[in-house]
Design a protein around this motif. Structure first.
Motif, PDB file in Angstrom:
ATOM      1  N   UNK A  65       7.470   8.626   4.384  1.00  0.00           N
ATOM      2  CA  UNK A  65       7.559   7.659   3.303  1.00  0.00           C
ATOM      3  C   UNK A  65       8.831   6.831   3.473  1.00  0.00           C
ATOM      4  N   UNK A  66       8.747   5.575   3.070  1.00  0.00           N
ATOM      5  CA  UNK A  66       9.891   4.679   3.196  1.00  0.00           C
ATOM      6  C   UNK A  66      11.004   5.098   2.245  1.00  0.00           C
ATOM      7  N   UNK A  67      12.235   4.939   2.724  1.00  0.00           N
ATOM      8  CA  UNK A  67      13.388   5.334   1.919  1.00  0.00           C
ATOM      9  C   UNK A  67      14.167   4.153   1.364  1.00  0.00           C
ATOM     10  N   UNK A  68      13.991   2.977   1.945  1.00  0.00           N
ATOM     11  CA  UNK A  68      14.768   1.821   1.521  1.00  0.00           C
ATOM     12  C   UNK A  68      13.975   0.968   0.537  1.00  0.00           C
ATOM     13  N   UNK A  69      14.719   0.318  -0.351  1.00  0.00           N
ATOM     14  CA  UNK A  69      14.075  -0.564  -1.326  1.00  0.00           C
ATOM     15  C   UNK A  69      13.304  -1.674  -0.635  1.00  0.00           C
ATOM     16  N   UNK A  70      13.889  -2.241   0.408  1.00  0.00           N
ATOM     17  CA  UNK A  70      13.254  -3.350   1.118  1.00  0.00           C
ATOM     18  C   UNK A  70      11.962  -2.889   1.809  1.00  0.00           C
ATOM     19  N   UNK A  71      11.947  -1.655   2.308  1.00  0.00           N
ATOM     20  CA  UNK A  71      10.742  -1.133   2.955  1.00  0.00           C
ATOM     21  C   UNK A  71       9.635  -0.899   1.935  1.00  0.00           C
ATOM     22  N   UNK A  72      10.014  -0.429   0.753  1.00  0.00           N
ATOM     23  CA  UNK A  72       9.015  -0.228  -0.302  1.00  0.00           C
ATOM     24  C   UNK A  72       8.420  -1.560  -0.740  1.00  0.00           C
ATOM     25  N   UNK A  73       9.291  -2.577  -0.857  1.00  0.00           N
ATOM     26  CA  UNK A  73       8.810  -3.906  -1.227  1.00  0.00           C
ATOM     27  C   UNK A  73       7.885  -4.459  -0.154  1.00  0.00           C
ATOM     28  N   UNK A  74       8.240  -4.261   1.101  1.00  0.00           N
ATOM     29  CA  UNK A  74       7.408  -4.742   2.208  1.00  0.00           C
ATOM     30  C   UNK A  74       6.025  -4.079   2.170  1.00  0.00           C
ATOM     31  N   UNK A  75       5.969  -2.816   1.830  1.00  0.00           N
ATOM     32  CA  UNK A  75       4.684  -2.114   1.725  1.00  0.00           C
ATOM     33  C   UNK A  75       3.831  -2.735   0.625  1.00  0.00           C
ATOM     34  N   UNK A  76       4.456  -3.021  -0.528  1.00  0.00           N
ATOM     35  CA  UNK A  76       3.721  -3.660  -1.622  1.00  0.00           C
ATOM     36  C   UNK A  76       3.220  -5.043  -1.213  1.00  0.00           C
ATOM     37  N   UNK A  77       4.066  -5.833  -0.562  1.00  0.00           N
ATOM     38  CA  UNK A  77       3.677  -7.174  -0.142  1.00  0.00           C
ATOM     39  C   UNK A  77       2.513  -7.132   0.847  1.00  0.00           C
TER      40      UNK A  77
END
Length: 84
Positions: free
Chosen positions: A1-13
């Motif tokens: 699972x992604x740990x960074x905020x930017x990675x989580x946002x990229x997954x949503x996008x």
């Protein structure tokens, strides 16, 4: 699972874009099918510009290849012109 905020946002996008692309591609395929099965030339001539526009938009957004869009537009135009 992604740990960074930017990675989580990229997954949503990516998920939103994937669903949007899927919707647009499916809409175009349905329009293609309805145009291919159309027997009335007047209705087909009216539908053709709308379908060509959908294909151009898909090619512009790299959902389908530009040559595939060109091939489909050519075949559809020939089909519409061949209707009596």
């Amino acid at each position: 699972m992604a740990n960074h905020k930017s990675a989580l946002k990229r997954i949503r996008q990516n998920e939103v874009r994937r669903l949007r692309n899927k919707y647009n591609h499916k809409t175009a395929r349905t329009a293609l099918k309805s145009l291919r099965t159309e027997e009335n030339k007047a209705v087909a001539v009216e539908q053709l510009p709308r379908v060509i526009s959908l294909l151009d938009k898909l090619a512009k957004r790299n959902i389908i290849h530009k040559n595939k869009a060109a091939n489909l537009k050519s075949k559809l135009t020939k089909h519409v012109n061949s209707l009596a």
